[in-house]
Design a protein around this motif. Structure first.
Motif, PDB file in Angstrom:
ATOM      1  N   MET A  41      62.995  42.888  12.045  1.00 21.16           N
ATOM      2  CA  MET A  41      63.958  43.092  13.127  1.00 21.16           C
ATOM      3  C   MET A  41      65.205  42.239  12.942  1.00 21.16           C
ATOM      4  O   MET A  41      65.187  41.211  12.278  1.00 21.16           O
ATOM      5  CB  MET A  41      63.339  42.703  14.483  1.00 21.16           C
ATOM      6  CG  MET A  41      62.114  43.466  14.897  1.00 21.16           C
ATOM      7  SD  MET A  41      61.548  42.855  16.525  1.00 21.16           S
ATOM      8  CE  MET A  41      59.847  43.444  16.502  1.00 21.16           C
ATOM      9  N   THR A  42      66.280  42.688  13.582  1.00 19.27           N
ATOM     10  CA  THR A  42      67.466  41.850  13.740  1.00 19.27           C
ATOM     11  C   THR A  42      67.345  41.110  15.070  1.00 19.27           C
ATOM     12  O   THR A  42      66.543  41.484  15.937  1.00 19.27           O
ATOM     13  CB  THR A  42      68.747  42.706  13.785  1.00 19.27           C
ATOM     14  OG1 THR A  42      68.692  43.567  14.939  1.00 19.27           O
ATOM     15  CG2 THR A  42      68.861  43.561  12.529  1.00 19.27           C
ATOM     16  N   SER A  65      67.122  43.243  22.794  1.00 15.18           N
ATOM     17  CA  SER A  65      66.917  44.471  23.567  1.00 15.18           C
ATOM     18  C   SER A  65      65.468  44.613  24.023  1.00 15.18           C
ATOM     19  O   SER A  65      65.191  45.189  25.078  1.00 15.18           O
ATOM     20  CB  SER A  65      67.321  45.699  22.737  1.00 15.18           C
ATOM     21  OG  SER A  65      66.427  45.900  21.644  1.00 15.18           O
ATOM     22  N   ILE A  66      64.544  44.065  23.263  1.00  9.77           N
ATOM     23  CA  ILE A  66      63.115  44.159  23.606  1.00  9.77           C
ATOM     24  C   ILE A  66      62.725  43.138  24.670  1.00  9.77           C
ATOM     25  O   ILE A  66      61.968  43.439  25.590  1.00  9.77           O
ATOM     26  CB  ILE A  66      62.252  43.938  22.339  1.00  9.77           C
ATOM     27  CG1 ILE A  66      62.440  45.092  21.365  1.00  9.77           C
ATOM     28  CG2 ILE A  66      60.767  43.803  22.697  1.00  9.77           C
ATOM     29  CD1 ILE A  66      61.906  44.796  19.971  1.00  9.77           C
ATOM     30  N   GLN A  68      69.460  41.228  17.342  1.00  7.32           N
ATOM     31  CA  GLN A  68      69.925  42.160  18.374  1.00  7.32           C
ATOM     32  C   GLN A  68      68.771  43.023  18.884  1.00  7.32           C
ATOM     33  O   GLN A  68      68.675  43.302  20.093  1.00  7.32           O
ATOM     34  CB  GLN A  68      71.043  43.057  17.828  1.00  7.32           C
ATOM     35  CG  GLN A  68      72.348  42.324  17.539  1.00  7.32           C
ATOM     36  CD  GLN A  68      72.454  41.836  16.103  1.00  7.32           C
ATOM     37  OE1 GLN A  68      71.434  41.644  15.437  1.00  7.32           O
ATOM     38  NE2 GLN A  68      73.679  41.644  15.641  1.00  7.32           N
ATOM     39  N   GLU A  69      67.905  43.469  17.967  1.00  6.36           N
ATOM     40  CA  GLU A  69      66.737  44.264  18.380  1.00  6.36           C
ATOM     41  C   GLU A  69      65.814  43.439  19.273  1.00  6.36           C
ATOM     42  O   GLU A  69      65.290  43.936  20.273  1.00  6.36           O
ATOM     43  CB  GLU A  69      65.968  44.747  17.145  1.00  6.36           C
ATOM     44  CG  GLU A  69      66.641  45.853  16.371  1.00  6.36           C
ATOM     45  CD  GLU A  69      65.846  46.235  15.131  1.00  6.36           C
ATOM     46  OE1 GLU A  69      65.155  47.262  15.162  1.00  6.36           O
ATOM     47  OE2 GLU A  69      65.906  45.491  14.126  1.00  6.36           O
ATOM     48  N   LYS A 123      55.834  46.898  13.762  1.00  2.87           N
ATOM     49  CA  LYS A 123      57.111  46.321  13.354  1.00  2.87           C
ATOM     50  C   LYS A 123      57.075  44.825  13.585  1.00  2.87           C
ATOM     51  O   LYS A 123      56.827  44.358  14.698  1.00  2.87           O
ATOM     52  CB  LYS A 123      58.262  46.960  14.140  1.00  2.87           C
ATOM     53  CG  LYS A 123      59.643  46.594  13.601  1.00  2.87           C
ATOM     54  CD  LYS A 123      60.721  47.487  14.196  1.00  2.87           C
ATOM     55  CE  LYS A 123      62.055  47.263  13.486  1.00  2.87           C
ATOM     56  NZ  LYS A 123      63.093  48.195  13.970  1.00  2.87           N
TER      57      LYS A 123
END
Length: 273
Positions: free
Chosen positions: A122-123, A129-130, A125-126, A117
């Motif tokens: 990705m956004t 979180s990572i 927001q993603e 990915k």
């Protein structure tokens, strides 16, 4: 003025892996400024990320972005470079590889073959979180110019096959602390470091001593080519091995604390402190 030239990774090195704090490195950074020793940031981060971070650090020296993809030289330094550079406002730009769009286009049809990915999938927001980054920092991180980071979910065997496929297009994959980075074949922290070393030596200081500090696999090339290679101990992974360099230092402390210890030791050995 000393002939020492410092090149430093950021995440997990000058910046704490978990908190991104550089507080414990500030005294050593000030010492380098006091003795007019350049400290070149050599990082996977983007120009946009470094714009705000350099203000916090009061950083005035050149910096290398996106794992050696490009060097930005502040114009106020008046460093003479004997080749054509791109004019980027307050900076001169030397790039070593293709633009990000070419990397995205090349790998679009490979997502059915391999499990990965990319940032462009990705956004923000993603990404938060990572990585644990703040919203603004995550958005800055996504403003890539020359590289495309990705999370590799597939096997090491698949990664080897993917690397072989990309090699035909002069594209490589370098693994960092959290991401694998798609980038041009000649984009490399070591190449950028050696190019900038030549720039400094061309100013009249013929024998610069390079010190490189890093904690990840993507720092190994830079460390292997430095006169003083320093592996910064990490709280989350084993120290990378630097091939054919039995003289590499390994810090006792983690992150910026280890960074400070190494800087002070180097200055002492150089007879500066």
């Amino acid at each position: 003025m000393t002939s020492l030239l410092v090149f430093s990774d950021l995440d997990g090195t000058l910046l704490d892996h978990h908190t991104y704090s550089f507080a414990s490195a500030l005294p050593a950074l000030q010492t380098l400024k006091t003795f007019a020793i350049p400290c070149v940031l050599n990082t996977s981060k983007t120009f946009a990320e470094l714009a705000s971070l350099r203000k916090q650090l009061n950083h005035q020296d050149p910096f290398i972005v996106e794992n050696g993809s490009a060097v930005y030289i502040p114009k106020h330094l008046s460093l003479y470079v004997d080749e054509a550079l791109e004019d980027c406002g307050d900076y001169w730009l030397k790039s070593f590889g293709p633009k990000r769009d070419a990397l995205i286009k090349l790998t679009n049809d490979q997502q059915t073959t391999y499990n990965f990915k990319r940032y462009s999938d990705m956004t923000w927001q993603e990404l938060v979180s990572i990585t644990g980054l703040e919203e603004e920092n995550a958005k800055q991180s996504m403003q890539r110019e020359f590289t495309e980071p990705m999370i590799w979910h597939d096997s090491n065997i698949a990664l080897t096959a993917f690397r072989k496929y990309l090699a035909d297009f002069d594209i490589q994959i370098q693994k960092g602390g959290r991401f694998a980075h798609l980038m041009g074949k000649y984009c490399d922290k070591a190449n950028a470091m050696l190019w900038l070393k030549q720039v400094y030596e061309a100013q009249g200081d013929e024998n610069m001593t390079t010190m490189a500090l890093g904690d990840g696999e993507n720092d190994v090339g830079m460390l292997s080519k430095a006169d003083i290679p320093v592996v910064i101990r990490s709280p989350v992974h084993a120290p990378p091995e630097v091939p054919n360099r039995s003289d590499a230092w390994l810090t006792d402390a983690y992150g910026p604390e280890g960074w400070t210890q190494a800087i002070n030791l180097a200055l002492s050995k150089q007879g500066i402190l």
